[in-house]
Design an enzyme around this catalytic site. Structure first.
Site, PDB file in Angstrom:
ATOM      1  N   LYS A  33      -6.238 -33.442  15.027  1.00 41.26           N
ATOM      2  CA  LYS A  33      -6.816 -34.501  14.213  1.00 41.26           C
ATOM      3  C   LYS A  33      -7.692 -33.970  13.082  1.00 41.26           C
ATOM      4  O   LYS A  33      -7.519 -34.347  11.917  1.00 41.26           O
ATOM      5  CB  LYS A  33      -7.631 -35.403  15.131  1.00 41.26           C
ATOM      6  CG  LYS A  33      -8.395 -36.464  14.450  1.00 41.26           C
ATOM      7  CD  LYS A  33      -9.453 -36.980  15.385  1.00 41.26           C
ATOM      8  CE  LYS A  33     -10.516 -35.907  15.588  1.00 41.26           C
ATOM      9  NZ  LYS A  33     -11.712 -36.406  16.281  1.00 41.26           N
ATOM     10  N   THR A  34      -8.610 -33.086  13.429  1.00 39.61           N
ATOM     11  CA  THR A  34      -9.529 -32.564  12.411  1.00 39.61           C
ATOM     12  C   THR A  34      -8.765 -31.805  11.343  1.00 39.61           C
ATOM     13  O   THR A  34      -9.074 -31.880  10.155  1.00 39.61           O
ATOM     14  CB  THR A  34     -10.578 -31.646  13.054  1.00 39.61           C
ATOM     15  OG1 THR A  34     -11.158 -32.334  14.155  1.00 39.61           O
ATOM     16  CG2 THR A  34     -11.651 -31.277  12.065  1.00 39.61           C
ATOM     17  N   ASP A 217     -13.358 -40.503  10.358  1.00 41.94           N
ATOM     18  CA  ASP A 217     -13.017 -39.821  11.599  1.00 41.94           C
ATOM     19  C   ASP A 217     -13.478 -40.676  12.787  1.00 41.94           C
ATOM     20  O   ASP A 217     -14.399 -41.478  12.640  1.00 41.94           O
ATOM     21  CB  ASP A 217     -13.756 -38.472  11.598  1.00 41.94           C
ATOM     22  CG  ASP A 217     -13.282 -37.563  12.713  1.00 41.94           C
ATOM     23  OD1 ASP A 217     -12.197 -37.823  13.266  1.00 41.94           O
ATOM     24  OD2 ASP A 217     -13.990 -36.589  13.023  1.00 41.94           O
ATOM     25  N   GLU A 218     -12.869 -40.497  13.938  1.00 36.12           N
ATOM     26  CA  GLU A 218     -13.274 -41.211  15.162  1.00 36.12           C
ATOM     27  C   GLU A 218     -13.413 -42.714  14.912  1.00 36.12           C
ATOM     28  O   GLU A 218     -14.410 -43.332  15.295  1.00 36.12           O
ATOM     29  CB  GLU A 218     -14.614 -40.666  15.692  1.00 36.12           C
ATOM     30  CG  GLU A 218     -14.649 -39.174  15.931  1.00 36.12           C
ATOM     31  CD  GLU A 218     -14.055 -38.765  17.274  1.00 36.12           C
ATOM     32  OE1 GLU A 218     -13.313 -39.574  17.892  1.00 36.12           O
ATOM     33  OE2 GLU A 218     -14.314 -37.628  17.695  1.00 36.12           O
ATOM     34  N   GLN A 248      -9.455 -43.190  23.451  1.00 29.19           N
ATOM     35  CA  GLN A 248     -10.668 -42.401  23.657  1.00 29.19           C
ATOM     36  C   GLN A 248     -11.912 -43.161  23.230  1.00 29.19           C
ATOM     37  O   GLN A 248     -12.954 -42.557  22.956  1.00 29.19           O
ATOM     38  CB  GLN A 248     -10.584 -41.083  22.889  1.00 29.19           C
ATOM     39  CG  GLN A 248      -9.540 -40.130  23.460  1.00 29.19           C
ATOM     40  CD  GLN A 248      -9.644 -38.758  22.828  1.00 29.19           C
ATOM     41  OE1 GLN A 248     -10.594 -38.025  23.047  1.00 29.19           O
ATOM     42  NE2 GLN A 248      -8.643 -38.405  22.029  1.00 29.19           N
ATOM     43  N   ARG A 594      -9.481 -32.968  28.474  1.00 29.65           N
ATOM     44  CA  ARG A 594     -10.290 -31.827  28.041  1.00 29.65           C
ATOM     45  C   ARG A 594      -9.688 -30.512  28.530  1.00 29.65           C
ATOM     46  O   ARG A 594     -10.013 -29.446  28.030  1.00 29.65           O
ATOM     47  CB  ARG A 594     -11.736 -31.907  28.583  1.00 29.65           C
ATOM     48  CG  ARG A 594     -12.586 -33.055  28.112  1.00 29.65           C
ATOM     49  CD  ARG A 594     -12.564 -33.235  26.647  1.00 29.65           C
ATOM     50  NE  ARG A 594     -11.575 -34.241  26.281  1.00 29.65           N
ATOM     51  CZ  ARG A 594     -11.094 -34.385  25.047  1.00 29.65           C
ATOM     52  NH1 ARG A 594     -11.501 -33.595  24.083  1.00 29.65           N
ATOM     53  NH2 ARG A 594     -10.187 -35.319  24.773  1.00 29.65           N
TER      54      ARG A 594
END
Length: 705
Positions: A33-34, A217-218, A248, A594
């Site tokens: 994503k980043t 973002d997010e 998430q 994770r």
DNA sequence: CTGAGAATGATTTTT
DNA sequence: TCATTCTCAG
């Protein structure tokens, strides 16, 4: 790292090189994503589609903003000056400093964090003579913060009952106090920014014309106010690129609206949703478990992670007799892994609530395994730091009542409640700030004001770090902690504050800062907006312990997920929240995703909580993971959980506690209690706006939602 | 004004 | 259970 498009997968590439339009990117865990976000900006700039000054990139954390900026600088040879990248709060602050007059704020307005906010609320409640039994401080603070997160001013709250009307009065008084004293809380930063843009066409049009590309973002964590904020920055010629993962979303309790994603799709990105489902992090079985679990949620945009890596090892599960045995199991497993050469820094122990760390820490300590616990107080939140900052605030803004009250008697100088009350009364009567009232008195309070004035005089012409040093010494803080038996650590922290100021000043000089701004003001804002990272860093020699919330965005070779028990995870409190179960499941999904290679799922039959030993069944989440993925260790597979923590509604009743329901008048709610059965069955339902109601099942038109 | 004991209440917390 | 917050006596 130059701009490299060749190694992107087709979906990533599509997102990065998307034509000029709004888009929603559903980025699964570990899907890069980043990288997509930063490469998108780099691509836009590189292709000449936008200049750096035309880009507004918004994140939630300073860490994420820093990381994006670092990656961008590595990808682009051009100067990134003019690029607006930062958190919602940081960017709002920047806007408000630049337009403080238009926003109706003093040039020296101060940012208050949640701690300071609580102190102000307390002061307001006392001044209003509020019944603190009926209106606990924390509830009032939560109410105010929640209203602001929804973008609602006191005058706009729709108060249906007496209690809410009273809360609104407190809210209004609190805002008045903040306005009078030039204080701005976190919610206010965003709300003011929105109001500035909404009311001032000139300012709005300037920024809307400037920012051609807005990237977020997010996105799943945005609240109503942040959504509005984005809409105000996005002009008719702006493209908004929103990246997030509805699965998430774990911050509903802070006002995050998962629904913003669907809303954004409807309103902006219709027909342009890109899914990043290829996962580069975890082995197959871990992803399968995550997919299977999250499929039990109903409100989803839908997404299924996949990987080209093999299935990897099975998940390992263990039911211990007690929480202590659970900790022992973790310790032994960690020792085995360490013996195999797995670095401890690549192992994380995750849990639902902080209270669980104690037992685990104890076991790790006993075994001599190094560990680091994340959470707790951060640097700028420490008492000694807040004290020093309060003195600094009083240098910059003498009329800061909040800062005044914090240190007027710290270190102790014999100014107690009596004196403070007298000064406060005098200040209120003459409509003056506390310093002015205190200056006019005879005695200790006046002496304190004299001290402040001396400090300000002496600090004139000093560099920022020197000012900090001087204030720490001349205020008496240093002497106070030196005299205390366990003051050494606090002294070290104060020395660290001086270092932080020096580092900040250097950075400030390098980037030029905002024209004409006072470095001290900037440092104070920095301290409030960036309370110091306490989140995990990659690597290190120590095992990492943290809550699942704190682990979001991180990854580890090996993850131990502890306390997977009914009532703990999912937490029993979540039964009383609308969509609480789904949020808990998303939290479990975050935890599972994770792990790169190894995932241990642990639970205990008994656990000491609040001094009592409680019995618990394995979490329902165990039942939602396909059994063939899981290898149970030392334990025959426990019988399915199913049984709820609380007794379910009596036989024959169609509703269970924790269930989401819908009522034609009251809207969405969640069942929180029940009594009677058959024709007499009644259920207690918590509705959003309408509050808690008892309803007869046979009469009320209640439907499962 | 200060320190010692009682009362309280206890998920999660990017800013 | 335990850490923080509050109250009251010195």
């Amino acid at each position: 790292m130059a701009l490299d498009l060749d190694t992107l997968n087709p979906e990533q590439l599509a997102a990065v090189t998307l034509e000029d339009r709004h888009a929603l990117v559903l980025a699964g865990a570990g899907s890069g994503k980043t990288r997509v976000l930063t490469t998108r900006i780099a691509w836009l700039v590189h292709e000449g589609r936008v200049s750096p000054a035309g880009v507004l990139a918004v994140t939630f954390t300073n860490k994420a903003a820093r990381e994006m900026l670092a990656r961008l600088s590595a990808m682009l040879p051009v100067s990134l000056r003019g690029l607006w990248i930062g958190t919602f709060h940081g960017l709002s602050h920047r806007l408000l400093r630049a337009h403080h007059r238009d926003a109706g704020l003093p040039a020296t307005f101060q940012i208050v964090d949640a701690q300071d906010q609580l102190a102000v609320v307390k002061r307001v409640l006392r001044a209003l003579g509020a019944d603190e039994e009926r209106f606990p401080l924390r509830e009032v603070q939560a109410f105010i913060a929640a209203q602001k997160e929804d973008g609602v001013r006191a005058a706009e709250v729709r108060a249906r009952d007496e209690r809410t009307r009273r809360l609104v009065e407190f809210y209004a008084a609190y805002d008045e106090t903040c306005a009078r004293e030039g204080l701005v809380d976190f919610g206010e930063l965003l709300l003011r920014a929105c109001e500035l843009l909404a009311r001032n066409a000139l300012v709005r049009e300037h920024y809307q014309a400037r920012f051609r590309q807005v990237l977020v973002d997010e996105f799943q964590d945005t609240n109503r106010l942040q959504y509005r904020w984005l809409k105000l920055f996005a002009g008719p010629r702006t493209s908004v690129f929103a990246v997030g993962d509805d699965d998430q979303s774990i911050y509903a309790f802070r006002g995050a609206q998962v629904g913003n994603m669907a809303e954004f799709e409807r309103e902006y990105a219709a027909g342009c949703v890109i899914r990043l489902e290829r996962n580069y992090r975890s082995h197959g079985r871990i992803l399968e478990a995550a997919n299977a679990l999250i499929r039990h949620n109903r409100r989803r945009l839908g997404k299924r992670l996949w990987t080209e890596q093999g299935p990897g090892e099975p998940l390992r599960a263990h039911q211990a007799f007690s929480d202590e045995d659970e900790a022992r199991f973790v310790v032994e497993a960690v020792q085995r892994l360490a013996a195999q050469g797995v670095p401890l820094g690549q192992i994380a122990v995750l849990y639902r609530s902080n209270a669980q760390s104690r037992v685990i820490e104890h076991a790790l300590f006993g075994a001599g395994l190094p560990y680091r616990v994340y959470g707790g107080l951060r640097f700028f939140e420490r008492a000694e730091i807040k004290h020093a900052l309060a003195y600094l605030r009083l240098l910059a803004v003498p009329e800061d009542d909040a800062a005044f009250l914090r240190v007027v008697n710290f270190p102790p100088r014999g100014i107690g409640g009596r004196t403070r009350e007298a000064v406060a009364a005098q200040a209120a009567a003459s409509a003056q700030p506390l310093v002015a009232a205190a200056r006019a008195t005879e005695g200790r309070a006046a002496a304190f004001v004299a001290l402040l004035e001396r400090l300000r005089e002496q600090a004139r012409g000093l560099a920022l770090a020197e000012t900090v040093r001087h204030v720490i010494d001349a205020s008496g803080l240093a002497a106070h902690y030196r005299a205390q038996r366990d003051g050494a650590e606090r002294l070290e922290n104060l020395a660290e504050l001086e270092n932080a100021a020096a580092a900040f000043a250097e950075e400030w000089a390098a980037t030029g800062g905002e024209a004409g701004e006072d470095p001290l003001l900037a440092f104070l804002a920095h301290a409030a907006l960036e309370s110091g990272e306490h989140r995990a860093a990659e690597g290190g020699e120590a095992l990492q312990l943290m809550t699942v919330h704190a682990a979001k965005g991180l990854e580890f070779d090996t993850v131990f997920l502890c306390g997977l028990e009914e009532g703990l995870f999912p937490h029993e409190q979540s039964l009383y929240e609308p969509d609480g179960q789904e949020e808990e499941r998303r939290l479990a999904y975050v935890a599972i995703t994770r792990a790169r290679r190894r995932l241990y799922l642990c639970c205990a039959q008994t656990r000491r909580l609040h001094g009592q030993t409680r019995w618990a069944l394995p979490s329902r989440f165990f039942d939602e993971i396909p059994p063939e993925l899981v290898q149970w260790i030392d334990t025959p597979r426990p019988s399915p959980a199913r049984a709820p923590v609380r007794p379910a509604v009596p036989r024959g009743a169609p509703f269970r506690i924790g269930q989401n329901v819908h009522h034609p008048t009251f809207g969405a709610g969640v069942v929180i209690g029940a009594e009677g059965d058959g024709a007499d069955a009644r259920v207690q339902v918590r509705f959003g706006a309408a509050g808690v109601k008892w309803l007869a099942v046979s009469v009320a038109k209640l439907a499962p939602a």
